[in-house]
Design a protein around this motif. Structure first.
Motif, PDB file in Angstrom:
ATOM      1  N   UNK A  83       0.849  -1.027   0.102  1.00  0.00           N
ATOM      2  CA  UNK A  83      -0.062  -0.085  -0.095  1.00  0.00           C
ATOM      3  C   UNK A  83       0.849   1.242   0.116  1.00  0.00           C
ATOM      4  N   UNK A  84       2.280   1.182   0.396  1.00  0.00           N
ATOM      5  CA  UNK A  84       3.029   2.382   0.539  1.00  0.00           C
ATOM      6  C   UNK A  84       4.086   1.941  -0.258  1.00  0.00           C
ATOM      7  N   UNK A  85       4.666   2.986  -1.106  1.00  0.00           N
ATOM      8  CA  UNK A  85       6.064   3.176  -1.927  1.00  0.00           C
ATOM      9  C   UNK A  85       6.529   4.587  -1.492  1.00  0.00           C
ATOM     10  N   UNK A  86       8.003   4.407  -1.469  1.00  0.00           N
ATOM     11  CA  UNK A  86       8.606   5.639  -1.143  1.00  0.00           C
ATOM     12  C   UNK A  86       9.847   5.539  -1.994  1.00  0.00           C
ATOM     13  N   UNK A  87      10.176   6.977  -2.781  1.00  0.00           N
ATOM     14  CA  UNK A  87      11.424   6.834  -3.575  1.00  0.00           C
ATOM     15  C   UNK A  87      12.014   8.206  -3.556  1.00  0.00           C
ATOM     16  N   UNK A  88      13.336   8.465  -3.852  1.00  0.00           N
ATOM     17  CA  UNK A  88      13.848   9.630  -3.803  1.00  0.00           C
ATOM     18  C   UNK A  88      13.997  10.271  -5.343  1.00  0.00           C
ATOM     19  N   UNK A  89      13.705  11.579  -5.342  1.00  0.00           N
ATOM     20  CA  UNK A  89      13.972  12.194  -6.598  1.00  0.00           C
ATOM     21  C   UNK A  89      15.474  12.213  -7.284  1.00  0.00           C
TER      22      UNK A  89
ATOM     23  N   UNK B  33      13.584  16.400  -3.535  1.00  0.00           N
ATOM     24  CA  UNK B  33      12.077  15.811  -3.073  1.00  0.00           C
ATOM     25  C   UNK B  33      12.191  14.186  -2.928  1.00  0.00           C
ATOM     26  N   UNK B  34      11.077  13.768  -2.090  1.00  0.00           N
ATOM     27  CA  UNK B  34      11.201  12.286  -1.685  1.00  0.00           C
ATOM     28  C   UNK B  34       9.646  12.110  -1.913  1.00  0.00           C
ATOM     29  N   UNK B  35       9.217  11.150  -2.604  1.00  0.00           N
ATOM     30  CA  UNK B  35       7.795  10.865  -3.184  1.00  0.00           C
ATOM     31  C   UNK B  35       7.365   9.734  -2.326  1.00  0.00           C
ATOM     32  N   UNK B  36       6.078   9.939  -1.707  1.00  0.00           N
ATOM     33  CA  UNK B  36       5.413   8.899  -0.834  1.00  0.00           C
ATOM     34  C   UNK B  36       4.151   8.611  -1.602  1.00  0.00           C
ATOM     35  N   UNK B  37       4.001   7.292  -2.022  1.00  0.00           N
ATOM     36  CA  UNK B  37       2.891   7.008  -2.686  1.00  0.00           C
ATOM     37  C   UNK B  37       2.020   5.974  -1.651  1.00  0.00           C
TER      38      UNK B  37
END
Length: 125
Positions: free
Chosen positions: A47-53, A61-65
């Motif tokens: 349900x959750x993914x995280x990745x850096x720009x 930025x850091x992205x939180x999906x």
């Protein structure tokens, strides 16, 4: 949309993303390690993914999906602030020390349950 990250030492393996949407708060709880690992590379397959720009720069930025059953939401967070948040969380409960905090909380819960178990109550016929 405003997002605030929170951490509580009583649940040391988790962080919470609290969203302000049209005056209402809603939150999503997920593993602290996802943020730690997501600072460097893409992680998460549920349900959750995280990745850096990329490339990593000072104001990157850091992205939180988040993927609830109703759809999908991608949030962009300032990576330096997320790093600072994680440093503070690690100061409260260091990585690999989480079990000790969880265990002490479970011991306290067990004590309260045992006290509650001594209540005589009544038998309904």
């Amino acid at each position: 949309m405003q997002v605030r990250l929170t951490f509580c030492g009583t649940d040391p393996v988790a962080v919470q993303a609290v969203f302000q949407i049209q005056g209402k708060e809603t939150s999503w709880t997920f593993g602290r390690d996802l943020l730690v690992e997501g600072i460097r590379s893409k992680v998460g397959d549920g349900d959750v993914s995280v990745w850096p720009e990329t490339p990593e720069v000072g104001d990157a930025r850091l992205y939180l999906e988040l993927r609830p059953p109703e759809g999908r939401c991608v949030v962009s967070l300032p990576r330096p602030q997320v790093k600072e948040f994680l440093e503070q969380a690690m100061h409260i409960v260091p990585r690999s020390a989480e079990e000790r905090y969880v265990r002490s909380g479970l011991t306290e819960l067990e004590m309260h349950l045992n006290q509650a178990g001594t209540f005589s109550g009544r038998k309904d016929s």
